[in-house]
Design an enzyme around this catalytic site. Structure first.
Site, PDB file in Angstrom:
ATOM      1  N   ARG A  11       0.581  -1.036   0.134  1.00  0.00           N
ATOM      2  CA  ARG A  11       0.041  -0.086   0.265  1.00  0.00           C
ATOM      3  C   ARG A  11       0.748   0.908   0.012  1.00  0.00           C
ATOM      4  NH1 ARG A  11      -0.411   4.509   2.516  1.00  0.00           N
ATOM      5  NH2 ARG A  11      -0.103   3.692   4.697  1.00  0.00           N
ATOM      6  N   HIS A 208       3.894   3.946  12.989  1.00  0.00           N
ATOM      7  CA  HIS A 208       4.120   3.693  11.805  1.00  0.00           C
ATOM      8  C   HIS A 208       5.358   4.817  11.417  1.00  0.00           C
ATOM      9  CE1 HIS A 208       2.867   4.157   7.268  1.00  0.00           C
ATOM     10  NE2 HIS A 208       4.048   4.645   7.506  1.00  0.00           N
ATOM     11  N   HIS A 210       9.020   6.799   9.094  1.00  0.00           N
ATOM     12  CA  HIS A 210      10.034   7.147   8.278  1.00  0.00           C
ATOM     13  C   HIS A 210      11.395   7.237   8.753  1.00  0.00           C
ATOM     14  CE1 HIS A 210       6.389   8.107   4.718  1.00  0.00           C
ATOM     15  NE2 HIS A 210       6.774   7.287   5.371  1.00  0.00           N
ATOM     16  N   CYS A 241       4.428   9.632   1.129  1.00  0.00           N
ATOM     17  CA  CYS A 241       3.694  10.213   1.257  1.00  0.00           C
ATOM     18  C   CYS A 241       3.262  11.428   0.066  1.00  0.00           C
ATOM     19  CB  CYS A 241       2.975  10.731   1.968  1.00  0.00           C
ATOM     20  SG  CYS A 241       1.954  11.832   2.648  1.00  0.00           S
TER      21      CYS A 241
END
Length: 308
Positions: A11, A208, A210, A241
């Site tokens: 995703r 989550h 990065h 993103c």
């Protein structure tokens, strides 16, 4: 301690690149990761194909993922309509993004905070209507929780407030998302503590993260110190993103698993088998950069690949 690795590459990774991975390659990727011991995979998102054509086959991937024993099939949904499609397809975990930066929310979902909270309440009501044994897990991802490339600093009080509002609206839990790579270990510790104090330890179990500025794994360690037990990661570090200029990929699943198992944490993942999955992705997306120190260096001698 057992740590759940949630693979988000199909995703978050694929939505950030222009090329579309063929459906059969996606299925091979999901099947191979599950065979390597990955227990949760975010297979796609239920957004209009006109917005993200990379996600047009998500319903088919949910159906495929549900044929794999022991795999939790997760998806991202932007709103009630997306949640309806996800539940109809059989998704077992839904995540709706709530950007703490309202500017980012308007860019990402075209909705204000109040509008997203209203959507969360509607989705929660729909999820709760299902029989208890068939009810999907509903999570709210607090995007840009550590900072925003559009607004800059995001007040921690706003993160706590939106976490409380999301839970009050009916979400089972929230996840803190470092969408733009602004987090550092001190900030992770502080914010996890504050949010847990406001909504309860069991309502915040996941991060989550990065690796935009190279602090991804350091931030993982800070989260582990605060009781986090679920970590999102992307094979080869794919992902970013579209509405966060300059944001690079997620933490690399392979490097994360290596670090956790080297430290004695249990993941249930066969790391050697996991690293072989990279070939599926690279063959389907030739020339697409894949990251990771562990795959490049290899495993140390006598390293125990599968945590007992």
């Amino acid at each position: 301690m057992n740590i759940l690795i949630s693979e988000v590459g199909p995703r978050d990774g694929l939505q950030s690149i222009e090329r579309i991975m063929p459906l059969e390659a996606k299925k091979a990727w999901i099947a191979a990761e599950a065979a390597a011991g990955v227990r949760e995979i975010e297979v796609g998102s239920f957004v209009p194909a006109s917005v993200l054509p990379q996600m047009a086959d998500t319903a088919e991937l949910v159906a495929f993922g549900n044929t794999i024993a022991g795999l939790t099939v997760a998806v991202l949904v932007p709103n009630l309509k997306g949640a309806e499609r996800a539940l109809a397809a059989g998704a077992r975990k839904l995540s709706i993004p709530l950007s703490v930066s309202e500017t980012h929310s308007l860019k990402n979902l075209r909705r204000s905070h109040d509008q997203v909270i209203d959507e969360i309440a509607r989705v929660a009501t729909m999820v709760a209507a299902a029989p208890a044994g068939e009810r999907a897990h509903f999570e709210v991802g607090l995007s840009t929780a550590f900072g925003c490339t559009i607004e800059g600093t995001v007040p921690e009080d706003k993160v706590v407030d939106l976490a409380e509002r999301a839970i009050a609206a009916g979400a089972a839990e929230v996840c803190l998302s470092d969408t733009t790579g602004y987090a550092d270990p001190a900030k992770v510790r502080r914010l996890v503590r504050r949010v847990k104090a406001a909504i309860g330890d069991d309502r915040l179990t996941s991060l989550h993260l990065h690796n935009t500025r190279g602090l991804g794994l350091a931030n993982v360690l800070a989260g582990l110190d605060e009781g986090i037990t679920t970590l999102d990661a992307s094979l080869g570090g794919l992902g970013g993103c579209p509405w966060a200029p300059g944001a690079s990929g997620n933490i690399v699943t392979e490097d994360l698993v290596f670090m956790l198992q080297a430290m004695g944490y249990q993941t249930g993942i066969d790391l050697e088998a996991l690293m072989k999955v990279r070939a599926i992705v690279s063959d389907a997306l030739p020339g697409e950069p894949l990251y990771g120190f562990t795959p490049d260096a290899g495993l140390p001698l006598d390293f125990e690949s599968r945590a007992a």
